[in-house]
Scaffold this motif. Structure first.
Motif, mmCIF file in Angstrom:
data_model
loop_
_atom_site.group_PDB
_atom_site.id
_atom_site.type_symbol
_atom_site.label_atom_id
_atom_site.label_comp_id
_atom_site.label_asym_id
_atom_site.label_seq_id
_atom_site.Cartn_x
_atom_site.Cartn_y
_atom_site.Cartn_z
ATOM 1 N N PRO A 1 40.081 39.000 34.540
ATOM 2 C CA PRO A 1 40.338 37.890 35.456
ATOM 3 C C PRO A 1 41.183 38.336 36.652
ATOM 4 O O PRO A 1 42.066 39.184 36.511
ATOM 5 N N VAL A 2 40.893 37.753 37.796
ATOM 6 C CA VAL A 2 41.714 38.018 38.976
ATOM 7 C C VAL A 2 43.025 37.245 38.876
ATOM 8 O O VAL A 2 44.082 37.732 39.279
ATOM 9 N N ILE B 1 40.575 32.742 36.233
ATOM 10 C CA ILE B 1 39.542 32.814 37.261
ATOM 11 C C ILE B 1 38.959 34.221 37.282
ATOM 12 O O ILE B 1 39.692 35.202 37.454
ATOM 13 N N ALA B 2 37.653 34.308 37.111
ATOM 14 C CA ALA B 2 36.967 35.591 37.075
ATOM 15 C C ALA B 2 36.705 36.107 38.487
ATOM 16 O O ALA B 2 36.731 35.335 39.455
ATOM 17 N N PRO B 3 36.442 37.384 38.638
ATOM 18 C CA PRO B 3 36.116 37.930 39.962
ATOM 19 C C PRO B 3 34.928 37.196 40.582
ATOM 20 O O PRO B 3 33.918 36.951 39.916
ATOM 21 N N GLY B 4 35.067 36.811 41.837
ATOM 22 C CA GLY B 4 33.979 36.160 42.549
ATOM 23 C C GLY B 4 33.864 34.671 42.331
ATOM 24 O O GLY B 4 33.047 34.012 42.981
ATOM 25 N N GLN B 5 34.663 34.097 41.434
ATOM 26 C CA GLN B 5 34.592 32.653 41.180
ATOM 27 C C GLN B 5 35.353 31.862 42.237
ATOM 28 O O GLN B 5 36.424 32.258 42.667
ATOM 29 N N VAL B 6 34.768 30.724 42.609
ATOM 30 C CA VAL B 6 35.426 29.790 43.518
ATOM 31 C C VAL B 6 35.681 28.510 42.727
ATOM 32 O O VAL B 6 34.745 27.854 42.272
ATOM 33 N N ARG C 1 42.356 40.064 46.846
ATOM 34 C CA ARG C 1 41.437 39.786 45.739
ATOM 35 C C ARG C 1 41.354 38.290 45.454
ATOM 36 O O ARG C 1 40.394 37.826 44.840
ATOM 37 N N LEU C 2 42.370 37.535 45.882
ATOM 38 C CA LEU C 2 42.479 36.119 45.545
ATOM 39 C C LEU C 2 42.826 35.309 46.780
ATOM 40 O O LEU C 2 43.754 35.650 47.520
ATOM 41 N N SER D 1 37.929 36.012 44.654
ATOM 42 C CA SER D 1 38.050 34.767 43.907
ATOM 43 C C SER D 1 38.865 33.780 44.730
ATOM 44 O O SER D 1 39.647 34.178 45.591
ATOM 45 N N ASP E 1 32.088 26.691 42.150
ATOM 46 C CA ASP E 1 31.589 27.169 40.856
ATOM 47 C C ASP E 1 32.130 26.346 39.692
ATOM 48 O O ASP E 1 31.429 26.108 38.710
#
Length: 240
Positions: free
Chosen positions: A4-5, A33-38, A166-167, A199, A214
């Motif tokens: 997770p980020v 929150i996982a990488p790439g999740q909004v 990253r966030l 993310s 997401d």
């Protein structure tokens, strides 16, 4: 599974503890929150959205609980380390753009990079690339006062992503805009996020925008609850 980020574990926060006016805004809030999740964050007014974002972004401390960013547990870390992680891994956007009025759009994006040790030529190139991604490269030399509200907020998004965090943490980023401009700015923001793979945790009162992310989380009574698409369709998503 990717790391997770952002992870929040058991966060508690009380203002004015031990007094008759004590207000407990977080009561064991958990989030991953996982990488790439909004992820959208909705809540009744005064429920603690800003507090949660400030703790997640290392701008404030929880009374208890753990904040982990990109696998690094920030519990008990010094201000120097917290500042370094925040500068490297976290970007912020607020309801009001807070751009520096004496600098151009490009310079507002350039300055955070220079502060982070990036050379001027590379920083300028990245500023222009980001402005191009949100469709206002032709406004690069304009100062904030010469930009529309939507343009100012697009510059604020670009500034938040200047150092390739990253966030992204955003607190009502379109709340000060009319509906049409809000939709356009949100689309530009999502384009930036998708193009960089970062993310994002975005607090919003706009439930239509929240439903386009997401995941949707509701903060109420100090805890976070995941809202499903079915619940959203049934009118479960009410921010006030």
């Amino acid at each position: 599974m990717s790391e997770p980020v952002l992870e929040l574990t058991g966060l508690t926060k009380t203002y004015k503890p031990g007094t008759p006016g004590a207000v407990q805004v977080l009561r064991g809030a958990d989030l991953s929150i996982a990488p790439g999740q909004v992820v959208a964050l909705v809540a009744p007014s005064g429920a603690g959205k800003s507090t949660l974002l400030h703790i997640a972004g290392l701008l404030d401390l929880a009374d208890q609980g753990r904040v982990t960013i990109c696998g690094q547990d920030m519990t008990g870390k010094s201000d120097r380390i917290r500042t370094a992680v925040r500068r490297r891994d976290v970007g912020f956007v607020y309801q009001f753009h807070h751009l520096l009025p004496e600098f151009s759009a490009a310079e507002n994006i350039l300055l955070p990079q220079l502060a982070n040790g990036v050379g001027r030529s590379a920083a300028q190139a990245r500023a222009m690339k980001l402005l191009d991604r949100v469709g206002i490269a032709n406004r690069a030399d304009h100062r904030p006062a010469a930009l529309s509200g939507g343009e100012q907020q697009r510059v604020a998004f670009c500034r938040a992503l200047a150092n390739a965090p990253r966030l992204l943490l955003a607190d009502e980023p379109t709340g000060n805009l009319d509906p049409d401009t809000s939709d356009q700015v949100f689309a530009a923001m999502m384009e930036l996020v998708a193009g960089t793979g970062l993310s994002a945790l975005i607090a919003t009162h706009n439930l239509e925008l929240a439903a386009r992310m997401d995941r949707v989380l509701r903060l109420e009574n100090g805890r976070l609850t995941e809202i499903t698409g079915q619940q959203a369709g049934a009118g479960f998503l009410q921010s006030d």
